[in-house]
Design a protein around this motif. Sequence first.
Motif, PDB file in Angstrom:
ATOM      1  N   GLY A  35       0.790  -1.217   0.000  1.00  0.00           N
ATOM      2  CA  GLY A  35       0.000   0.000   0.000  1.00  0.00           C
ATOM      3  C   GLY A  35       0.822   1.267   0.000  1.00  0.00           C
ATOM      4  N   ARG A  36       1.965   1.250   0.686  1.00  0.00           N
ATOM      5  CA  ARG A  36       2.787   2.465   0.733  1.00  0.00           C
ATOM      6  C   ARG A  36       3.348   2.794  -0.653  1.00  0.00           C
ATOM      7  N   GLU A  37       3.834   1.753  -1.351  1.00  0.00           N
ATOM      8  CA  GLU A  37       4.328   1.970  -2.700  1.00  0.00           C
ATOM      9  C   GLU A  37       3.185   2.365  -3.636  1.00  0.00           C
ATOM     10  N   GLY A  38       2.009   1.798  -3.404  1.00  0.00           N
ATOM     11  CA  GLY A  38       0.853   2.166  -4.207  1.00  0.00           C
ATOM     12  C   GLY A  38       0.534   3.644  -4.106  1.00  0.00           C
ATOM     13  N   LEU A  39       0.570   4.189  -2.891  1.00  0.00           N
ATOM     14  CA  LEU A  39       0.312   5.618  -2.726  1.00  0.00           C
ATOM     15  C   LEU A  39       1.409   6.457  -3.365  1.00  0.00           C
ATOM     16  N   ARG A  40       2.661   6.009  -3.236  1.00  0.00           N
ATOM     17  CA  ARG A  40       3.754   6.762  -3.861  1.00  0.00           C
ATOM     18  C   ARG A  40       3.551   6.849  -5.375  1.00  0.00           C
ATOM     19  N   LEU A  41       3.192   5.708  -5.981  1.00  0.00           N
ATOM     20  CA  LEU A  41       2.964   5.711  -7.427  1.00  0.00           C
ATOM     21  C   LEU A  41       1.707   6.489  -7.804  1.00  0.00           C
ATOM     22  N   LEU A  42       0.709   6.458  -6.938  1.00  0.00           N
ATOM     23  CA  LEU A  42      -0.507   7.236  -7.192  1.00  0.00           C
ATOM     24  C   LEU A  42      -0.165   8.710  -7.334  1.00  0.00           C
ATOM     25  N   PHE A  43       0.652   9.235  -6.412  1.00  0.00           N
ATOM     26  CA  PHE A  43       1.012  10.647  -6.462  1.00  0.00           C
ATOM     27  C   PHE A  43       1.962  10.942  -7.619  1.00  0.00           C
ATOM     28  N   ALA A  44       2.916  10.017  -7.866  1.00  0.00           N
ATOM     29  CA  ALA A  44       3.947  10.274  -8.871  1.00  0.00           C
ATOM     30  C   ALA A  44       3.440  10.075 -10.300  1.00  0.00           C
ATOM     31  N   GLN A  45       2.590   9.064 -10.513  1.00  0.00           N
ATOM     32  CA  GLN A  45       2.183   8.685 -11.858  1.00  0.00           C
ATOM     33  C   GLN A  45       0.823   9.256 -12.276  1.00  0.00           C
ATOM     34  N   ARG A  46      -0.003   9.599 -11.311  1.00  0.00           N
ATOM     35  CA  ARG A  46      -1.357  10.099 -11.595  1.00  0.00           C
ATOM     36  C   ARG A  46      -2.090   9.219 -12.622  1.00  0.00           C
ATOM     37  N   PRO A  47      -2.357   7.970 -12.254  1.00  0.00           N
ATOM     38  CA  PRO A  47      -2.982   7.046 -13.203  1.00  0.00           C
ATOM     39  C   PRO A  47      -4.428   7.439 -13.505  1.00  0.00           C
ATOM     40  N   ASP A  48      -4.982   6.800 -14.534  1.00  0.00           N
ATOM     41  CA  ASP A  48      -6.370   7.037 -14.910  1.00  0.00           C
ATOM     42  C   ASP A  48      -7.336   6.144 -14.143  1.00  0.00           C
ATOM     43  N   LEU A  49      -6.831   5.049 -13.580  1.00  0.00           N
ATOM     44  CA  LEU A  49      -7.678   4.107 -12.825  1.00  0.00           C
ATOM     45  C   LEU A  49      -6.772   3.282 -11.928  1.00  0.00           C
ATOM     46  N   MET A  50      -7.290   2.882 -10.770  1.00  0.00           N
ATOM     47  CA  MET A  50      -6.535   2.024  -9.857  1.00  0.00           C
ATOM     48  C   MET A  50      -7.301   0.732  -9.612  1.00  0.00           C
ATOM     49  N   VAL A  51      -6.581  -0.404  -9.735  1.00  0.00           N
ATOM     50  CA  VAL A  51      -7.099  -1.716  -9.336  1.00  0.00           C
ATOM     51  C   VAL A  51      -6.471  -2.027  -7.988  1.00  0.00           C
ATOM     52  N   LEU A  52      -7.275  -2.220  -6.956  1.00  0.00           N
ATOM     53  CA  LEU A  52      -6.789  -2.244  -5.576  1.00  0.00           C
ATOM     54  C   LEU A  52      -7.223  -3.485  -4.829  1.00  0.00           C
ATOM     55  N   ASP A  53      -6.239  -4.227  -4.299  1.00  0.00           N
ATOM     56  CA  ASP A  53      -6.532  -5.304  -3.360  1.00  0.00           C
ATOM     57  C   ASP A  53      -6.647  -4.693  -1.962  1.00  0.00           C
ATOM     58  N   LEU A  54      -7.581  -5.191  -1.172  1.00  0.00           N
ATOM     59  CA  LEU A  54      -7.785  -4.631   0.166  1.00  0.00           C
ATOM     60  C   LEU A  54      -6.800  -5.178   1.197  1.00  0.00           C
ATOM     61  N   VAL A  55      -6.226  -6.354   0.916  1.00  0.00           N
ATOM     62  CA  VAL A  55      -5.304  -6.979   1.871  1.00  0.00           C
ATOM     63  C   VAL A  55      -3.904  -6.955   1.271  1.00  0.00           C
ATOM     64  N   VAL A  56      -3.203  -5.860   1.532  1.00  0.00           N
ATOM     65  CA  VAL A  56      -1.830  -5.694   1.067  1.00  0.00           C
ATOM     66  C   VAL A  56      -0.980  -5.227   2.243  1.00  0.00           C
ATOM     67  N   PRO A  57       0.348  -5.506   2.210  1.00  0.00           N
ATOM     68  CA  PRO A  57       1.206  -5.114   3.343  1.00  0.00           C
ATOM     69  C   PRO A  57       1.466  -3.613   3.411  1.00  0.00           C
ATOM     70  N   GLU A  58       2.151  -3.225   4.496  1.00  0.00           N
ATOM     71  CA  GLU A  58       2.530  -1.841   4.786  1.00  0.00           C
ATOM     72  C   GLU A  58       1.310  -0.990   5.129  1.00  0.00           C
ATOM     73  N   LEU A  59       0.537  -0.583   4.144  1.00  0.00           N
ATOM     74  CA  LEU A  59      -0.747   0.081   4.369  1.00  0.00           C
ATOM     75  C   LEU A  59      -1.818  -0.775   3.714  1.00  0.00           C
ATOM     76  N   ASP A  60      -2.867  -1.119   4.464  1.00  0.00           N
ATOM     77  CA  ASP A  60      -3.885  -1.974   3.845  1.00  0.00           C
ATOM     78  C   ASP A  60      -4.707  -1.185   2.826  1.00  0.00           C
ATOM     79  N   GLY A  61      -5.482  -1.928   2.032  1.00  0.00           N
ATOM     80  CA  GLY A  61      -6.230  -1.317   0.950  1.00  0.00           C
ATOM     81  C   GLY A  61      -7.258  -0.307   1.407  1.00  0.00           C
ATOM     82  N   TRP A  62      -7.810  -0.498   2.606  1.00  0.00           N
ATOM     83  CA  TRP A  62      -8.789   0.473   3.121  1.00  0.00           C
ATOM     84  C   TRP A  62      -8.140   1.848   3.284  1.00  0.00           C
ATOM     85  N   ARG A  63      -6.916   1.851   3.843  1.00  0.00           N
ATOM     86  CA  ARG A  63      -6.233   3.131   4.052  1.00  0.00           C
ATOM     87  C   ARG A  63      -5.789   3.736   2.721  1.00  0.00           C
TER      88      ARG A  63
END
Length: 239
Positions: A35-63
């Motif tokens: 989840g932490r890397e997911g947020l970093r890429l969200l801010f850096a890459q500004r994707p058009d859509l996100m596919v998200l698993d809710l059970v991921v390490p570091e920060l869970d999908g809910w957060r």
Amino acid sequence: MVPKLLIVEDDAATVVALRGLLLRAGYEVVTAADGREGLRLLFAQRPDLMVLDLVVPELDGWRVLNRARDVSDLPVLVLSGLEGVEHRVRALRAGADDYLVKPFHGEELVARVEALLRRVGHRQWAGEGVGEHLRLVPERRAVLWYGEEVRLSDIEYRLLWLLVRNRGRVVTTRHLLTRVWGDSGGTGGDRVKFAVLRLRRKLRRAAGPDSRDPVEAVRGLGYRFVPGDEDADGSQSAP
């Protein structure tokens, strides 16, 4: 321009399958294993859509979902092994646009991605200017209002951002309670009223008493954000 998709998923086999499916469908794909890397890429890459698993390490999908909704209205497809209806309801109320349970069929997933991208037009990011005098600064939970920085509480920031995402449209008090406070029962409307009052006071202190109030109350319904000098029939200046 080729749409860019972000996959936040920690299972390597699922990532390989998703990446292959979506690349063959013509999308650009970036992936994150936590989840932490997911947020970093969200801010850096500004994707058009996100596919998200809710059970991921570091920060869970809910957060990750909550944080994503603080900064963007990009479509989010939750892909999860959590099957219960309570998980679907919680994810949709937290801001997910669709929910697909593992194991999934590849053609269905691609079709859902296509449908979400068709429904959503230009995506608004919180760092962008909104209206003539407002700019949101998510990394500091602040806004620039008439050139002055205004620090907000988490609740005030989430409240303003939800109104901005729906600018020009009324957001009901019940919806604000659900999305900002997590109050799915829709009770406690006074919390919204007083949070709007606090937000207005901070904006007024920053820009002066004669500055325009962008948050308007609509009697018996809720609130709306009106950028610029648009008229707001049926509204009143106090909550």
